[in-house]
Design an enzyme around this catalytic site. Structure first.
Site, PDB file in Angstrom:
ATOM      1  N   ARG A 151       0.856  -1.184   0.000  1.00  0.00           N
ATOM      2  CA  ARG A 151       0.000   0.000   0.000  1.00  0.00           C
ATOM      3  C   ARG A 151       0.889   1.230   0.000  1.00  0.00           C
ATOM      4  NH1 ARG A 151      -2.078  -1.022   5.734  1.00  0.00           N
ATOM      5  NH2 ARG A 151       0.078  -1.727   5.760  1.00  0.00           N
ATOM      6  N   LYS A 208      -3.817 -11.117  -7.210  1.00  0.00           N
ATOM      7  CA  LYS A 208      -3.702  -9.664  -7.075  1.00  0.00           C
ATOM      8  C   LYS A 208      -4.978  -8.950  -7.502  1.00  0.00           C
ATOM      9  CE  LYS A 208      -2.182  -5.646  -6.490  1.00  0.00           C
ATOM     10  NZ  LYS A 208      -0.989  -4.900  -6.604  1.00  0.00           N
ATOM     11  N   PHE A 253     -11.361  -1.099   5.966  1.00  0.00           N
ATOM     12  CA  PHE A 253     -11.899  -0.813   4.628  1.00  0.00           C
ATOM     13  C   PHE A 253     -13.414  -0.648   4.633  1.00  0.00           C
ATOM     14  CE2 PHE A 253      -8.995  -0.571   0.979  1.00  0.00           C
ATOM     15  CZ  PHE A 253      -7.833  -0.491   1.710  1.00  0.00           C
ATOM     16  N   ALA A 256     -16.783   4.878   5.035  1.00  0.00           N
ATOM     17  CA  ALA A 256     -17.561   5.504   3.963  1.00  0.00           C
ATOM     18  C   ALA A 256     -17.044   6.921   3.733  1.00  0.00           C
ATOM     19  CB  ALA A 256     -19.032   5.534   4.348  1.00  0.00           C
ATOM     20  N   GLY A 257     -17.171   7.396   2.515  1.00  0.00           N
ATOM     21  CA  GLY A 257     -16.712   8.748   2.211  1.00  0.00           C
ATOM     22  C   GLY A 257     -16.796   9.016   0.732  1.00  0.00           C
ATOM     23  N   CYS A 264      -4.201   2.136  -8.392  1.00  0.00           N
ATOM     24  CA  CYS A 264      -4.455   0.687  -8.445  1.00  0.00           C
ATOM     25  C   CYS A 264      -5.929   0.327  -8.519  1.00  0.00           C
ATOM     26  CB  CYS A 264      -3.819   0.009  -7.241  1.00  0.00           C
ATOM     27  SG  CYS A 264      -2.034   0.055  -7.325  1.00  0.00           S
ATOM     28  N   LYS A 327      -5.109   9.556  -0.924  1.00  0.00           N
ATOM     29  CA  LYS A 327      -5.262   9.147   0.476  1.00  0.00           C
ATOM     30  C   LYS A 327      -4.130   9.797   1.260  1.00  0.00           C
ATOM     31  CE  LYS A 327      -2.504   4.925   0.518  1.00  0.00           C
ATOM     32  NZ  LYS A 327      -2.466   3.516   0.833  1.00  0.00           N
TER      33      LYS A 327
HETATM   34  C1  UDX Z   1      -4.187  -0.711  -2.939  1.00  0.00           C
HETATM   35  C2  UDX Z   1      -4.207  -2.047  -2.171  1.00  0.00           C
HETATM   36  O1  UDX Z   1      -4.613  -1.823  -0.829  1.00  0.00           O
HETATM   37  C3  UDX Z   1      -2.821  -2.693  -2.196  1.00  0.00           C
HETATM   38  O2  UDX Z   1      -2.847  -3.942  -1.549  1.00  0.00           O
HETATM   39  C4  UDX Z   1      -2.395  -2.854  -3.644  1.00  0.00           C
HETATM   40  O3  UDX Z   1      -1.097  -3.397  -3.709  1.00  0.00           O
HETATM   41  C5  UDX Z   1      -2.444  -1.531  -4.386  1.00  0.00           C
HETATM   42  O4  UDX Z   1      -3.749  -0.944  -4.260  1.00  0.00           O
HETATM   43  P1  UDX Z   1      -3.307   1.753  -2.394  1.00  0.00           P
HETATM   44  O5  UDX Z   1      -3.755   2.123  -3.771  1.00  0.00           O
HETATM   45  O6  UDX Z   1      -1.980   2.202  -1.894  1.00  0.00           O
HETATM   46  O7  UDX Z   1      -3.309   0.152  -2.238  1.00  0.00           O
HETATM   47  O8  UDX Z   1      -4.421   2.336  -1.388  1.00  0.00           O
HETATM   48  P2  UDX Z   1      -5.455   1.778  -0.319  1.00  0.00           P
HETATM   49  O9  UDX Z   1      -4.931   1.988   1.029  1.00  0.00           O
HETATM   50  O10 UDX Z   1      -5.924   0.429  -0.683  1.00  0.00           O
HETATM   51  O11 UDX Z   1      -6.648   2.828  -0.543  1.00  0.00           O
HETATM   52  C6  UDX Z   1      -7.308   2.910  -1.810  1.00  0.00           C
HETATM   53  C7  UDX Z   1      -8.371   3.975  -1.802  1.00  0.00           C
HETATM   54  O12 UDX Z   1      -9.485   3.558  -1.033  1.00  0.00           O
HETATM   55  C8  UDX Z   1      -7.960   5.334  -1.242  1.00  0.00           C
HETATM   56  O13 UDX Z   1      -8.464   6.345  -2.087  1.00  0.00           O
HETATM   57  C9  UDX Z   1      -8.610   5.369   0.122  1.00  0.00           C
HETATM   58  O14 UDX Z   1      -8.891   6.679   0.543  1.00  0.00           O
HETATM   59  C10 UDX Z   1      -9.899   4.591  -0.154  1.00  0.00           C
HETATM   60  N1  UDX Z   1     -10.494   3.956   1.043  1.00  0.00           N
HETATM   61  C11 UDX Z   1      -9.795   3.022   1.752  1.00  0.00           C
HETATM   62  C12 UDX Z   1     -11.780   4.310   1.442  1.00  0.00           C
HETATM   63  O15 UDX Z   1     -12.428   5.136   0.808  1.00  0.00           O
HETATM   64  N2  UDX Z   1     -12.313   3.696   2.536  1.00  0.00           N
HETATM   65  C13 UDX Z   1     -11.659   2.756   3.263  1.00  0.00           C
HETATM   66  O16 UDX Z   1     -12.224   2.251   4.236  1.00  0.00           O
HETATM   67  C14 UDX Z   1     -10.347   2.408   2.853  1.00  0.00           C
END
Ligand code: UDX
Length: 437
Positions: A151, A208, A253, A256-257, A264, A327
């Site tokens: 991540r 993946k 995960f 909400a938002g 990715c 994020k």
């Molecule tokens: C993701 C996967 O988690 C990771 O395992 C993979 O290798 C690459 O893609 P990443 O893109 O770094 O990682 O971000 P992640 O932490 O998964 O968040 C993704 C998005 O979801 C962000 O925009 C975050 O704000 C959003 N999110 C996450 C939510 O809106 N709500 C949540 O509860 C969690």
């Protein structure tokens, strides 16, 4: 071991540094001269906590170098392919041109017995095709797939202490010689107890995309619940807490938002749908279309709520957007919901100011038409409404009384449900969350 890492973006730069940290001799290779110059000087070309210190630490040992020529891969026993697989322009499918170019460029430098390890996220079936290319160039070399789950924002720890290692090999057998070689590469994490699964090539590729699809589905599920909570006057944060206590569901995960973005999840679910279509299995993934639609609807919803918050019109309203990165703990603005909302508000006549502790440079390159302010206080000055769209700690911890003294009108939209609604209301703010009464 001597290792080459091809592609030094978010994945490759971290992987190269971490492999050197594990004790290997590593060369990172990328066609981007600026990136290589930065990395060679011990600078991380993007914001990633802990990466710069790690680069400097391992470079001091002499075990890590960066080059622009593919010939630098010659002499390495293991070659990791870490290049990007973005979404194709105008299509859902993944653009594999960088992966193809990396393998084609590497092929002339392969020596007998070399191992090529794919880490990029690819459509299922790609590894088998690339394996033929590798074997064609060097019959005694081998290609395996070892998907990466890091991540952004936690990339260094996710690489040094992964929660699992997946090895995809041609015959799916533990006895495959490539398994022993990769075990030597990862001996540190394996000795620390990281579980390792050996699969065939298509399963490794699918692990993946399936994992990212599940995560995207989880986020869209809770965002769909937020829509319902809004309609019914319920509270999605408490709903998430309550269902998350069931350990079959889990609380992670379920925030909400404004939805998911980044380099990715959005492009991976789309590429997965496109690949399923090619395989004649598109029905299996039609639900991902809904996951994508729910996610994109969040952005429109925030624009509409902002309009409501501003009394029915956005024209000339001074809107401050807190956060541009997709994020917190990242400067990545690829498909950032925050930035896409900021741009949409501006298009609809608002005067938008964006601030972010790390992502302003990338944001300004992506949307030069928006106004940017480095400091939160300056960004909030005389705002008609404030939108928290990326939940950096400094925004979560804002004092509503101090913030109230800066703005023209005390209106806040909490796009990440990250603020204490009661506290903000007590300080005189009109507070709107997403799926919270
Ligand atoms: C993701 C996967 O988690 C990771 O395992 C993979 O290798 C690459 O893609 P990443 O893109 O770094 O990682 O971000 P992640 O932490 O998964 O968040 C993704 C998005 O979801 C962000 O925009 C975050 O704000 C959003 N999110 C996450 C939510 O809106 N709500 C949540 O509860 C969690």
């Amino acid at each position: 071991m001597r290792i080459s890492v091809i592609g030094c973006g978010y994945l490759g730069a971290v992987h190269a540094a971490c492999m050197a940290k594990l004790g290997h001799d590593v060369v990172g290779i990328d066609v981007d001269e600026r990136k290589i110059a930065d990395l060679s000087a011990g600078h991380a070309p993007f914001f990633e906590p802990g990466l710069e210190q790690l680069l400097q630490e391992v470079q001091a040992t002499g075990r890590l170098s960066f080059m622009t020529e593919m010939s630098a891969a010659e002499g390495s026993q293991v070659h990791f392919v870490c290049v990007g697989t973005p979404q194709k322009k105008g299509e859902n499918a993944a653009d594999l041109s960088y992966v193809d170019a990396a393998i084609a460029g590497l092929a002339p430098y392969l020596s007998p017995g070399d191992l090529v390890v794919g880490k990029s996220t690819v459509p299922v079936g790609t590894a088998a095709r690339l394996s033929d290319v590798v074997k064609g160039a060097q019959p005694s070399s081998e290609l395996m797939w070892n998907p990466e789950f890091l991540r952004e924002g936690h990339a260094v720890t996710d690489t040094l202490q992964p929660d699992r290692l997946v090895y995809g090999v041609h015959d799916g057998s533990e006895e495959h010689p490539a398994v022993q070689i990769l075990d030597r590469v990862y001996s540190g994490p394996l000795e620390a107890g990281t579980p390792r699964l050996v699969t065939d090539l298509p399963t490794a590729e699918l692990v993946k995309t399936a994992a990212n699809s599940f995560l995207a589905t989880k986020i869209s599920f809770i965002n769909a619940m937020a829509e319902l909570c809004d309609a019914a006057g319920a509270n999605v944060s408490l709903l998430a807490d309550a269902i998350g206590m069931d350990d079959r569901i889990g609380r992670k995960f379920l925030n909400a938002g404004i939805g998911f973005g980044g380099g990715c999840l959005p492009k991976d679910i789309r590429a997965f749908m496109a690949r399923a279509g090619e395989l004649g299995a598109d029905q299996a993934l039609t639900f991902l279309r809904e996951v994508d639609a729910i996610n994109m609807r969040r952005r429109t919803r925030v624009v509409e709520l902002t309009r409501e918050l501003c009394g029915g019109s956005l024209l000339g309203q001074r809107i401050t957007v807190l956060g541009a990165a997709f994020k917190p703990q990242s400067d990545d603005v690829r498909d950032s919901p925050a930035l896409s909302i900021a741009a949409q508000l501006q298009l609809q006549g608002a005067v938008v100011t964006v601030t972010d502790p790390e992502a302003l440079g990338n944001a300004a390159r992506r949307f030069p038409e928006l106004h940017y302010e480095e400091f939160t206080e300056a960004a909030m000055n005389r705002a008609d409404a404030v939108l928290l769209l990326t939940e950096w700690p400094e925004y979560r911890e804002l004092d509503p009384y101090e913030a109230g003294a800066l703005v023209s009108a005390k209106r806040v939209l909490d796009g990440r449900n990250a603020l204490d609604a009661r506290k903000w209301r007590a300080a005189g703010w009109t507070y709107r969350g997403l799926g919270r009464p």
